[in-house]
Design a protein around this motif. Structure first.
Motif, PDB file in Angstrom:
ATOM      1  N   HIS A   1       0.720   8.508  -6.071  1.00 26.48           N
ATOM      2  CA  HIS A   1       0.013   9.662  -5.502  1.00 26.48           C
ATOM      3  C   HIS A   1       0.904  10.666  -4.775  1.00 26.48           C
ATOM      4  O   HIS A   1       0.399  11.654  -4.231  1.00 26.48           O
TER       5      HIS A   1
ATOM      6  N   VAL B   1      -4.556   2.527  -8.570  1.00 26.64           N
ATOM      7  CA  VAL B   1      -4.330   1.702  -7.378  1.00 26.64           C
ATOM      8  C   VAL B   1      -3.588   0.413  -7.750  1.00 26.64           C
ATOM      9  O   VAL B   1      -3.586  -0.553  -6.989  1.00 26.64           O
TER      10      VAL B   1
ATOM     11  N   LEU C   1       0.831  -1.211   0.000  1.00 27.81           N
ATOM     12  CA  LEU C   1       0.000   0.000   0.000  1.00 27.81           C
ATOM     13  C   LEU C   1       0.862   1.256   0.000  1.00 27.81           C
ATOM     14  O   LEU C   1       0.538   2.248  -0.670  1.00 27.81           O
TER      15      LEU C   1
ATOM     16  N   ARG D   1      -8.876  -3.111  -2.547  1.00 29.82           N
ATOM     17  CA  ARG D   1      -7.662  -2.286  -2.474  1.00 29.82           C
ATOM     18  C   ARG D   1      -7.997  -0.813  -2.724  1.00 29.82           C
ATOM     19  O   ARG D   1      -7.473   0.074  -2.028  1.00 29.82           O
ATOM     20  N   ARG D   2      -8.855  -0.537  -3.676  1.00 26.03           N
ATOM     21  CA  ARG D   2      -9.249   0.844  -3.960  1.00 26.03           C
ATOM     22  C   ARG D   2      -9.934   1.470  -2.742  1.00 26.03           C
ATOM     23  O   ARG D   2      -9.680   2.638  -2.405  1.00 26.03           O
TER      24      ARG D   2
ATOM     25  N   ILE E   1       2.042   2.138  -3.442  1.00 27.69           N
ATOM     26  CA  ILE E   1       0.961   2.728  -4.242  1.00 27.69           C
ATOM     27  C   ILE E   1       0.792   4.200  -3.884  1.00 27.69           C
ATOM     28  O   ILE E   1       0.701   5.063  -4.775  1.00 27.69           O
TER      29      ILE E   1
ATOM     30  N   ASP F   1      -9.105  -5.796  -6.612  1.00 31.25           N
ATOM     31  CA  ASP F   1      -8.944  -4.401  -7.005  1.00 31.25           C
ATOM     32  C   ASP F   1      -9.886  -3.458  -6.260  1.00 31.25           C
ATOM     33  O   ASP F   1      -9.508  -2.336  -5.903  1.00 31.25           O
TER      34      ASP F   1
ATOM     35  N   VAL G   1      -7.240   2.473  -0.231  1.00 31.06           N
ATOM     36  CA  VAL G   1      -6.519   3.656  -0.713  1.00 31.06           C
ATOM     37  C   VAL G   1      -7.390   4.899  -0.539  1.00 31.06           C
ATOM     38  O   VAL G   1      -6.927   5.938  -0.050  1.00 31.06           O
ATOM     39  N   ASN G   2      -8.662   4.802  -0.919  1.00 32.65           N
ATOM     40  CA  ASN G   2      -9.579   5.932  -0.743  1.00 32.65           C
ATOM     41  C   ASN G   2      -9.711   6.304   0.731  1.00 32.65           C
ATOM     42  O   ASN G   2      -9.788   7.485   1.088  1.00 32.65           O
TER      43      ASN G   2
END
Length: 351
Positions: A60, A296, A52, A273-274, A55, A270, A277-278
């Motif tokens: 980002h 992501v 993570l 994981r998104r 990513i 996916d 991240v959000n």
């Protein structure tokens, strides 16, 4: 004097070698510092969090420091109550915890306590609800997951994430979990771009919806460990992802985001994981930067190992994961040992 200087240099090297830093660059997170704290016994936090962090840094722009539980020789040891480098929290804009049953030395705990006192944003994954197991009588025993201290009932988990350990929901390692978006929450910014029914290998946890919690998803235990498994008809959906507000030392409310899943195999999905991240973006107040098609994708090779207590890749030091191109996990599968069947008791007459 020379000996003293050499000793100081050795300590500095030891501290630096216990952590990795992905410097980041351009992106919504440019100029912000995230600290990832990984030490759990079972669910491969030491794989989930660096993946993570890469990513968040590469895609980002965040500067990401990753800290691990390590043994005396500097090797990553899952669940170890020794995490060097926690002073990184002094400059952190956000902290991501994946910890379990830790009893850290007071000189390490003080950095976590100070960060929470000042109201730093936090994200907690899986076992962070029972992140600390600290005997009574110690300076930070109120962080214990069974704490009954006034104002800290339920310890770190309940005080800062909304829930302490409430129990498994379904049979872990036997029943996978489908993550279902709560329909009335589908427009929440943390769920932007997240499709329904993400699959997680980690089993469900019991959850108690408390004041200041806003559940976003439920976990639905399945009858197998397969993504297309049937929903367990005896187990209705249970809250699994939520936002929470916790009070800092000044009494002001601060942001926390928690997911009852998060094992290294879980983030292969996916959509799951998104969502995580959000959630990190939201926790640090960058919800306006959450895009439905935000990147992501994994950075570098990610081959998570099967999670089980006592598992994990052996002989790895944090420095081995310092490159964006270094392997997280293992090319060779590590299978969970089969559970031994319990011997049936013979009738009294046959003993």
């Amino acid at each position: 004097m020379i000996k003293k200087i050499a000793t100081m240099a050795l300590c500095a090297t030891s501290t630096l070698s216990a952590q990795i830093v992905y410097e980041g660059g351009t992106g919504a997170g440019e100029g912000k510092h995230l600290v990832f704290i990984a030490s759990d016994h079972e669910y491969r936090a030491e794989e989930t969090l660096p993946a993570l962090a890469r990513i968040m840094a590469k895609h980002h722009g965040f500067k990401c420091t990753v800290l691990f539980g390590t043994d005396e020789e500097g090797f990553i040891k899952p669940g170890e109550s020794n995490i060097e480098g926690l002073e990184a929290l002094e400059t952190a804009d956000g902290a991501i915890f994946f910890i379990r049953f830790l009893d850290l030395p007071d000189e390490q705990m003080k950095y976590i306590a100070n960060y929470l006192d000042k109201g730093g944003p936090i994200v907690g994954l899986r076992t962070s609800s029972h992140g600390f197991k600290i005997p009574e009588g110690k300076a930070y025993s109120h962080f214990d997951f069974k704490s009954k201290a006034e104002g800290f009932e339920g310890g770190f988990g309940q005080t800062y994430l909304g829930n302490t350990w409430e129990g498994h929901y379904g049979r872990n390692h036997v029943q996978g979990t489908r993550i279902q978006i709560i329909p009335e929450k589908k427009e929440h910014v943390i769920l932007r771009g997240v499709e329904d029914n993400a699959f997680c290998h980690a089993g469900g946890y019991e959850a108690v919806v408390r004041e200041r919690m806003e559940p976003l998803t439920n976990s639905q235990p399945l009858t197998s460990m397969e993504p297309d498994g049937e929903a367990d008809p005896k187990m209705p959906p249970m809250a699994s992802t939520w936002t929470f507000s916790y009070a800092g030392k000044d009494g002001k409310m601060n942001r926390a985001f928690h997911s009852t899943q998060g094992a290294s195999q879980d983030i292969l999905d996916d959509n799951y994981r998104r969502m995580i991240v959000n959630g990190i973006f939201w926790s640090v107040g960058l919800e306006d930067s959450i895009k439905a098609d935000g990147d992501v994708s994994f950075v570098g090779p990610y081959k998570p190992t099967t999670f089980f207590t006592g598992g994990g890749v052996q002989g790895v030091k944090p420095a081995d994961l310092a490159s964006y191109d270094s392997l997280i996990g293992s090319e060779t599968p590590i299978e969970r040992p089969k559970r031994k069947a319990k011997a049936k008791k013979k009738p009294a007459a046959q003993k």
